[in-house]
Scaffold this active site. Sequence first.
Site, PDB file in Angstrom:
ATOM      1  N   GLY A 136      -0.870 -10.090  -3.226  1.00  0.00           N
ATOM      2  CA  GLY A 136      -1.499  -9.999  -1.921  1.00  0.00           C
ATOM      3  C   GLY A 136      -2.828  -9.268  -1.994  1.00  0.00           C
ATOM      4  O   GLY A 136      -3.855  -9.826  -1.686  1.00  0.00           O
ATOM      5  N   PHE A 137      -2.771  -7.999  -2.392  1.00  0.00           N
ATOM      6  CA  PHE A 137      -3.963  -7.153  -2.585  1.00  0.00           C
ATOM      7  C   PHE A 137      -4.769  -7.002  -1.294  1.00  0.00           C
ATOM      8  O   PHE A 137      -5.965  -6.748  -1.338  1.00  0.00           O
ATOM      9  CB  PHE A 137      -4.845  -7.711  -3.723  1.00  0.00           C
ATOM     10  CG  PHE A 137      -4.050  -8.166  -4.920  1.00  0.00           C
ATOM     11  CD1 PHE A 137      -3.301  -7.250  -5.638  1.00  0.00           C
ATOM     12  CD2 PHE A 137      -4.002  -9.507  -5.293  1.00  0.00           C
ATOM     13  CE1 PHE A 137      -2.531  -7.660  -6.727  1.00  0.00           C
ATOM     14  CE2 PHE A 137      -3.234  -9.920  -6.376  1.00  0.00           C
ATOM     15  CZ  PHE A 137      -2.496  -9.001  -7.089  1.00  0.00           C
ATOM     16  N   ARG A 151       5.293  12.584  -6.073  1.00  0.00           N
ATOM     17  CA  ARG A 151       6.399  12.228  -6.939  1.00  0.00           C
ATOM     18  C   ARG A 151       6.341  10.735  -7.283  1.00  0.00           C
ATOM     19  O   ARG A 151       6.106   9.900  -6.398  1.00  0.00           O
ATOM     20  CB  ARG A 151       7.702  12.545  -6.185  1.00  0.00           C
ATOM     21  CG  ARG A 151       8.938  12.477  -6.992  1.00  0.00           C
ATOM     22  CD  ARG A 151       9.012  13.631  -7.979  1.00  0.00           C
ATOM     23  NE  ARG A 151       9.964  13.270  -9.029  1.00  0.00           N
ATOM     24  CZ  ARG A 151      11.280  13.245  -8.841  1.00  0.00           C
ATOM     25  NH1 ARG A 151      11.802  13.620  -7.695  1.00  0.00           N
ATOM     26  NH2 ARG A 151      12.086  12.876  -9.820  1.00  0.00           N
ATOM     27  N   ILE A 152       6.544  10.414  -8.540  1.00  0.00           N
ATOM     28  CA  ILE A 152       6.592   9.011  -8.958  1.00  0.00           C
ATOM     29  C   ILE A 152       8.051   8.553  -8.889  1.00  0.00           C
ATOM     30  O   ILE A 152       8.949   9.192  -9.449  1.00  0.00           O
ATOM     31  CB  ILE A 152       6.005   8.855 -10.380  1.00  0.00           C
ATOM     32  CG1 ILE A 152       4.505   9.177 -10.366  1.00  0.00           C
ATOM     33  CG2 ILE A 152       6.257   7.437 -10.911  1.00  0.00           C
ATOM     34  CD1 ILE A 152       3.659   8.328  -9.417  1.00  0.00           C
ATOM     35  N   LYS A 165       8.637   2.850 -14.428  1.00  0.00           N
ATOM     36  CA  LYS A 165       8.264   1.536 -14.963  1.00  0.00           C
ATOM     37  C   LYS A 165       7.372   0.768 -13.983  1.00  0.00           C
ATOM     38  O   LYS A 165       6.286   0.317 -14.341  1.00  0.00           O
ATOM     39  CB  LYS A 165       9.531   0.722 -15.280  1.00  0.00           C
ATOM     40  CG  LYS A 165       9.237  -0.576 -16.012  1.00  0.00           C
ATOM     41  CD  LYS A 165      10.505  -1.384 -16.316  1.00  0.00           C
ATOM     42  CE  LYS A 165      11.286  -0.759 -17.463  1.00  0.00           C
ATOM     43  NZ  LYS A 165      12.332  -1.699 -17.976  1.00  0.00           N
ATOM     44  N   GLU A 202      -3.094   1.268  -4.424  1.00  0.00           N
ATOM     45  CA  GLU A 202      -4.539   1.089  -4.389  1.00  0.00           C
ATOM     46  C   GLU A 202      -5.322   2.068  -5.235  1.00  0.00           C
ATOM     47  O   GLU A 202      -6.421   1.770  -5.691  1.00  0.00           O
ATOM     48  CB  GLU A 202      -5.000   1.131  -2.929  1.00  0.00           C
ATOM     49  CG  GLU A 202      -4.550  -0.136  -2.244  1.00  0.00           C
ATOM     50  CD  GLU A 202      -4.631  -0.115  -0.740  1.00  0.00           C
ATOM     51  OE1 GLU A 202      -5.648  -0.537  -0.215  1.00  0.00           O
ATOM     52  OE2 GLU A 202      -3.657   0.314  -0.108  1.00  0.00           O
TER      53      GLU A 202
END
Lengths: 169, 765
Positions: B269-270, B656-657, B661, B732
């Site tokens: 989409g972006f 936090r990630i 992956k 983004e």
Amino acid sequence: MNFTINEHSYEAELDNRTSLLDLLRNHLGFTGTKKGCDQGACGACTVLVDGERINSCLALAVQYQGRAITTIEGVGTAGEMHALQRAFVEHDGFQCGYCTPGQICSAIGMADEIKRGVPSAVTEHVAAHNIDFSNEEIRERMSGNLCRCGAYNGIVEAVRETFAEELAS
Amino acid sequence: MSIIMDVMKTAVRLAPGSWLPGGTPDPLMNKHGLIGKPASRIDGPLKVQGKARFAAEVSLPGLVYASLLYSTIARGRIATLETAEAEAAPGVALVMTYRNAPRMAPPPLMMSAPKAAGASGLPIMQDAEIRWNGQPVALVLAQTQEQADHAVSLIRVTYAVAPAVTSFDAAKAKARTPENILGEPSSIEIGDAEKALKDAAFKVDLIYRTPRHNHNAIELHAATVAWNGDQLTVHDATQMVNGTAWTLAQVFGVKEEQVRVLSPYVGGGFGGKGLGDHQILAIAASRLSGRPVRILLSREGVYRVVGGRTTTEQRVALGAKPDGTLAALIHTGVAATPTRNVCPEQFSFPARHLYAANAIKVAQQVTDMDMLANIFMRAPGESVGTYALECAIDELAEAMQLDPIELRRRIEPEKDPTSGTPFSSRHLVEAYRHGAERFGWDRRDPTPRSRREGEWLIGMGCATATYPYYRMPGGAARIRLTADGRAIVQMASHEMGMGTATVQAQHAAERLGLEYEKVSFEYGDTSLPSGTLAGGSSQTASIAAAIIAVSEVLTKELLKLAGNDSPLAGLKPDEVEARDGGLCHVDEPGRFESYVSILKRAHRDELVCEAEAPQPFEMWKYSMHSYGAQFCEVRVNAVTGEIRVSRFLGSFDCGRILNAKTATSQFKGGIIMGLGLALSEETLFDERSGRIMNPSLAEYHVPVHMDVPAIEVIWTDIPDPHSPLGAHGIGEIGITGVGAAVANAVYNATGKRIRELPITLDKLL
């Protein structure tokens, strides 16, 4: 017209203008093969014909009667995915998944080209019998398959892991 | 902005943080169980086997195919229109033009209402008027795509051409200051920046130019649509199912509940997959013909009707004091826009929040051009804004003979430089430190052209990445907890490759104390509780907040259901926590009852709860942004000017990630799109005719395998105490700073400053 797709026979009433891609997607329901540009620039529609990779959007279906066509639906078996498909999942070789069937079919065709000793622009010796399954060879040979999500690193890892191992064994 | 909004914002800023919803940090933000795990994508097996069904792949009985004809002028009227030959062509079911199209209201312009999704607000095929070069003037439906495409070629149109503003230079001369830029002030002045610049010991004052870009998701824009009476079903490729449904309801004069939009898989989409003319035209044609319709735009069609990033001209002027702090920071400029559009390419946003300076001036203008409406494209504004700002920082550092990372350390602000609000979480200096160490920044020679291997000049550059934290209001989630101890979490959200279902299943499992395999996440369908759009990197936090809200309701309901015969009897919601497939007392783990047991004793097959996420007040209280440090090494051929990116590292600070992956993939994907922005991507706009001249993937060059080296991505993983899960969206930020990191590396390699993107080899020769 009669077509052999994934080792099965299919009949279709076709307009001569129909591309192999539209035959697969619109007439026979093989929607795993994707349309990304319809002009040979993105590789999303890559299928194997007699083991060689082609852009199915640039092929007129009528010319492919009697040839062995393999689509993503024919890669792996009903019960088990192909090693490359598993490697794509493991290495996150995709995000949206739209270019993925084309990348996978293309990589299978490409691996065979390397095994047959077909050189690429980055192959050091054009007549070499054993071409390295290096990242550079993979990147060069897969450059016809665009991935806008940018999963290129994962794709290269998945392809190398799958076929470098196969080549070594 | 309304006075009420201003008063509310001030009240929120003054209120103690703990009063706000989510005012106390999310207890899960520091938990290292499922959160953060590199789980493979739940939908991975479907996608690698070609079984994920995209919008153009839904088959319906009696389906006909659509094809569009586009205008070849930018402004004027249709003078003559001959459709008889097309109507008589084999297989044709309908030729639709402004003469026979159903009457439709223009789609409400984005941001004019909570769910408005229109990109331009212009009427669609309602009159003979032409408003941009590429506007659809006719639609054909036929039994096959080939028949529809052929019939379109038989339509004859002539135009009465009117004068059009298609030159950016001409439009720039009449540029105007819009009322606001996405709700933020168009300009901000703190102190007298121009005077401070004049008096500064060190200064740079530069102009940067950036071109138009197209998203070029590999999936072409598509929809398969059908009416059943006044009920409309749209199988769409969209980043906004609810916005699309509401807006279509306004256009076609039906109720929102009569429109169902499904979009389980989106092939990229972006920012580009929203509501465009193509869905509306297909739906109108379906109504007129009484047939289900599939529209799949050609690649050229995508360029004609779906806008992208617009061209900008930006001035960045920096004045520094001898101690290396900033006396003046100026970032102004203009973006090409049509008159009615909400995408002003907010390039001045980064300069509002990144660096401390005694005097600041930011200002953005727009134009009135006759062109296709811009659509948000990955980090709209920030992607090209950081190119200008971060190149200028590099130029200033050089003028001061200071390492560019050291300069950034000296201008690190203590609070938001323009709003004055505290940062919720900012560890940019740390991201630079980790990144520099890992990349080997100390091996860079600041003198350009000092490293060479044969024909190849080698250089390194860095730049700051930044993107705001957004959380959208209005989302709700539902949990169905079943008697066998499974949870189905539902929210009408989106998956374009971010890993939405995977990450939210990880989240919900951790939140509910369930095994990962026992939780599933359903999305992409307006029959589910209303979600928010997938845009502004907001979706992850928006869904997470709704899941937190519904989990709290579920706990309350479970305690009620458990009753007095439960070990949990008498406990209040804040005295229990979810664990091992049930609830237990926070301090006495022995007081536990499983969900299965609670439901069984209550003779219930399932427990269903729904709740809406609280308003995103945290965004008003704090300055909330993600950060990163981008590092690039390039090799530039001294003979041909060919540029090759040999190494790239992104060091991020985004809270936090949630999944190592999928997060790695998102960061890398952003960086790769940034490499395209830096080196090859440009939508060519003919300034005479207003026509896009390279509407194909053969002539618009996105990065391919060979352009992309192995990219390294690292992150601080420091949770933001004011966001759900301590997380920020990361879709983004990856693209921001990349243009500047590459340009700065090219300078270090060659001694040439390229201030106009893309950096192609001709500019280096």
